[in-house]
Scaffold this active site. Structure first.
Site, PDB file in Angstrom:
ATOM      1  CE  LYS A  13     -10.241  -3.624   1.907  1.00 10.24           C
ATOM      2  NZ  LYS A  13      -9.248  -4.026   2.928  1.00 10.24           N
ATOM      3  NE  ARG A  88      -6.439   0.902  -0.011  1.00 11.51           N
ATOM      4  CZ  ARG A  88      -6.440  -0.345  -0.421  1.00 11.51           C
ATOM      5  NH1 ARG A  88      -7.483  -0.831  -1.050  1.00 11.51           N
ATOM      6  NH2 ARG A  88      -5.432  -1.112  -0.182  1.00 11.51           N
ATOM      7  NE  ARG A 127      -3.987 -11.626   2.069  1.00 10.25           N
ATOM      8  CZ  ARG A 127      -4.398 -10.393   1.862  1.00 10.25           C
ATOM      9  NH1 ARG A 127      -5.684 -10.149   1.715  1.00 10.25           N
ATOM     10  NH2 ARG A 127      -3.532  -9.405   1.814  1.00 10.25           N
ATOM     11  NE  ARG A 160      -2.080  -8.949  -1.458  1.00  7.44           N
ATOM     12  CZ  ARG A 160      -3.096  -8.165  -1.140  1.00  7.44           C
ATOM     13  NH1 ARG A 160      -4.347  -8.610  -1.288  1.00  7.44           N
ATOM     14  NH2 ARG A 160      -2.899  -6.952  -0.683  1.00  7.44           N
ATOM     15  NE  ARG A 171      -1.192  -4.294   2.300  1.00  2.00           N
ATOM     16  CZ  ARG A 171      -1.506  -5.580   2.472  1.00  2.00           C
ATOM     17  NH1 ARG A 171      -0.557  -6.462   2.736  1.00  2.00           N
ATOM     18  NH2 ARG A 171      -2.740  -5.981   2.370  1.00  2.00           N
TER      19      ARG A 171
HETATM   20  P1  AP5 Z   1      -9.142 -10.671   2.993  1.00  2.00           P
HETATM   21  O1  AP5 Z   1     -10.575 -10.933   2.731  1.00  2.00           O
HETATM   22  O2  AP5 Z   1      -8.161 -11.011   1.932  1.00  2.00           O
HETATM   23  O3  AP5 Z   1      -8.949  -9.163   3.526  1.00  2.00           O
HETATM   24  P2  AP5 Z   1      -8.956  -7.794   2.753  1.00  2.00           P
HETATM   25  O4  AP5 Z   1      -9.633  -6.792   3.605  1.00  2.00           O
HETATM   26  O5  AP5 Z   1      -9.487  -7.972   1.360  1.00  2.00           O
HETATM   27  O6  AP5 Z   1      -7.400  -7.501   2.769  1.00  2.00           O
HETATM   28  P3  AP5 Z   1      -6.412  -6.983   1.650  1.00  2.00           P
HETATM   29  O7  AP5 Z   1      -5.038  -7.179   2.189  1.00  2.00           O
HETATM   30  O8  AP5 Z   1      -6.712  -7.586   0.304  1.00  2.00           O
HETATM   31  O9  AP5 Z   1      -6.755  -5.491   1.619  1.00  2.00           O
HETATM   32  P4  AP5 Z   1      -5.894  -4.383   1.106  1.00  2.00           P
HETATM   33  O10 AP5 Z   1      -6.906  -3.306   1.127  1.00  2.00           O
HETATM   34  O11 AP5 Z   1      -4.636  -4.098   1.812  1.00  2.00           O
HETATM   35  O12 AP5 Z   1      -5.361  -4.924  -0.313  1.00  2.00           O
HETATM   36  P5  AP5 Z   1      -5.740  -4.538  -1.796  1.00  2.00           P
HETATM   37  O13 AP5 Z   1      -5.589  -5.747  -2.617  1.00  2.00           O
HETATM   38  O14 AP5 Z   1      -7.002  -3.768  -1.874  1.00  2.00           O
HETATM   39  O15 AP5 Z   1      -8.760 -11.453   4.353  1.00  2.00           O
HETATM   40  C1  AP5 Z   1      -7.444 -11.428   4.837  1.00  2.00           C
HETATM   41  C2  AP5 Z   1      -7.097 -12.814   5.439  1.00  2.00           C
HETATM   42  O16 AP5 Z   1      -7.919 -13.031   6.581  1.00  2.00           O
HETATM   43  C3  AP5 Z   1      -7.353 -14.012   4.503  1.00  2.00           C
HETATM   44  O17 AP5 Z   1      -6.395 -14.982   4.748  1.00  2.00           O
HETATM   45  C4  AP5 Z   1      -8.759 -14.502   4.921  1.00  2.00           C
HETATM   46  O18 AP5 Z   1      -8.918 -15.885   4.653  1.00  2.00           O
HETATM   47  C5  AP5 Z   1      -8.724 -14.205   6.414  1.00  2.00           C
HETATM   48  N1  AP5 Z   1     -10.040 -13.879   6.978  1.00  2.00           N
HETATM   49  C6  AP5 Z   1     -11.029 -13.147   6.395  1.00  2.00           C
HETATM   50  N2  AP5 Z   1     -12.075 -13.048   7.237  1.00  2.00           N
HETATM   51  C7  AP5 Z   1     -11.732 -13.723   8.372  1.00  2.00           C
HETATM   52  C8  AP5 Z   1     -12.389 -13.979   9.613  1.00  2.00           C
HETATM   53  N3  AP5 Z   1     -13.615 -13.532   9.849  1.00  2.00           N
HETATM   54  N4  AP5 Z   1     -11.740 -14.689  10.553  1.00  2.00           N
HETATM   55  C9  AP5 Z   1     -10.480 -15.166  10.329  1.00  2.00           C
HETATM   56  N5  AP5 Z   1      -9.810 -14.961   9.180  1.00  2.00           N
HETATM   57  C10 AP5 Z   1     -10.424 -14.246   8.199  1.00  2.00           C
HETATM   58  O19 AP5 Z   1      -4.561  -3.497  -2.146  1.00  2.00           O
HETATM   59  C11 AP5 Z   1      -3.241  -3.904  -2.352  1.00  2.00           C
HETATM   60  C12 AP5 Z   1      -2.415  -2.716  -2.835  1.00  2.00           C
HETATM   61  O20 AP5 Z   1      -2.917  -2.249  -4.103  1.00  2.00           O
HETATM   62  C13 AP5 Z   1      -2.442  -1.472  -1.937  1.00  2.00           C
HETATM   63  O21 AP5 Z   1      -1.494  -1.551  -0.889  1.00  2.00           O
HETATM   64  C14 AP5 Z   1      -2.127  -0.368  -2.943  1.00  2.00           C
HETATM   65  O22 AP5 Z   1      -0.752  -0.317  -3.254  1.00  2.00           O
HETATM   66  C15 AP5 Z   1      -2.885  -0.824  -4.188  1.00  2.00           C
HETATM   67  N6  AP5 Z   1      -4.263  -0.310  -4.216  1.00  2.00           N
HETATM   68  C16 AP5 Z   1      -5.402  -1.044  -4.178  1.00  2.00           C
HETATM   69  N7  AP5 Z   1      -6.471  -0.236  -4.221  1.00  2.00           N
HETATM   70  C17 AP5 Z   1      -6.012   1.019  -4.284  1.00  2.00           C
HETATM   71  C18 AP5 Z   1      -6.647   2.294  -4.326  1.00  2.00           C
HETATM   72  N8  AP5 Z   1      -7.989   2.422  -4.299  1.00  2.00           N
HETATM   73  N9  AP5 Z   1      -5.848   3.395  -4.379  1.00  2.00           N
HETATM   74  C19 AP5 Z   1      -4.522   3.288  -4.425  1.00  2.00           C
HETATM   75  N10 AP5 Z   1      -3.851   2.122  -4.366  1.00  2.00           N
HETATM   76  C20 AP5 Z   1      -4.602   0.992  -4.293  1.00  2.00           C
END
Ligand code: AP5
Length: 213
Positions: A13, A88, A127, A160, A171
């Site tokens: 994402k 979410r 990552r 992270r 997660r």
């Molecule tokens: P990346 O692009 O970083 O993936 P992502 O989907 O953004 O993954 P996240 O881990 O950031 O998502 P998340 O939803 O768990 O975390 P968030 O920060 O929102 O890609 C991942 C890796 O793969 C990278 O190394 C990239 O280079 C690689 N990659 C990408 N595309 C690729 C491809 N095509 N091929 C190969 N490799 C590839 O949330 C974190 C925490 O915050 C949550 O756990 C929660 O506690 C809190 N939080 C956030 N939002 C909310 C909400 N709305 N409600 C409640 N709590 C929330």
């Protein structure tokens, strides 16, 4: 235009949101990034979110919804936004629909990036993220040109704490239980675009752009 990027942790994402935001000249609003910034700055919001994030749980809705809606009300979001990581769960989705509806606006499309569980675990394990601009890298698939440094802004790269295997497992569980129901929610609203999120990053970006057109 309001576009949501929906998908499991590690689906790409953040990676795709940066590219799509550039193409569409829209702002990326990433709830996880907003929390991490608050955590870094040791604000009250950051302190409240910390424990949940470290355990891989969702931060409570009251805190999250207010934070994102305030961000969306800022002037740089006046033409819309690419939402990454929000909503979410159904409660967050309904709160967003209501807030946009009050301004006679609505979500245009929801891009669901579908990736297998094995691939998600592999991606999160390797990552690295830029401390300054949040750009994500992968130590095998998309390493930075200089180890430890961001290609875009030269910022320091870090891993992270919630990317540890046990937290990733939690997660993913939370995603399947609380977030995956949004797929049906937006399908029912006729807004869902399902994209194969495996393969080359730029191919996936092309798939997203083609689906949006
Ligand atoms: P990346 O692009 O970083 O993936 P992502 O989907 O953004 O993954 P996240 O881990 O950031 O998502 P998340 O939803 O768990 O975390 P968030 O920060 O929102 O890609 C991942 C890796 O793969 C990278 O190394 C990239 O280079 C690689 N990659 C990408 N595309 C690729 C491809 N095509 N091929 C190969 N490799 C590839 O949330 C974190 C925490 O915050 C949550 O756990 C929660 O506690 C809190 N939080 C956030 N939002 C909310 C909400 N709305 N409600 C409640 N709590 C929330």
């Amino acid at each position: 235009m309001y576009i949501i990027l929906l998908g499991a942790p590690g689906a790409g994402k953040g990676t795709q949101a940066v590219m799509l935001a550039e193409k569409k000249k829209l702002v990326q609003v990433a709830s996880g990034d907003l929390f991490r910034k608050a955590l870094q700055q040791e604000t009250e919001l950051g302190k409240k979110a910390k424990a949940y994030m470290e355990k891989g749980q969702l931060v409570p809705d009251e805190i999250t919804i207010q934070m994102v809606l305030e961000r969306l009300a800022e002037p740089d979001c006046k033409n819309g936004a690419i939402l990454d990581g929000f909503p979410r769960n159904i409660k967050q989705a309904k709160a967003l629909d209501k807030a946009l509806g009050q301004k006679s606006r609505a979500i245009d499309k929801v891009v669901y990036i579908k990736v297998s569980e094995g691939e998600l675990i592999k991606r999160l394990g390797g990552r690295w993220i830029c401390r300054k601009c949040q750009a994500p890298y992968h130590e095998v698939d998309s390493p930075p040109k200089t180890a430890g440094k961001c290609d875009r802004c030269g910022g320091e790269l870090y891993q992270r704490t919630d990317d540890k295997p046990a937290t990733v497992k939690k997660r993913l569980k939370v995603y399947f239980e609380e977030t995956a129901p949004l797929i049906k929610y937006y399908q029912g609203a006729g807004k869902l675009l399902e994209i194969n999120g495996e393969g080359n990053v730029s191919d996936i970006s092309q798939r997203i752009l083609a689906a949006l057109h």
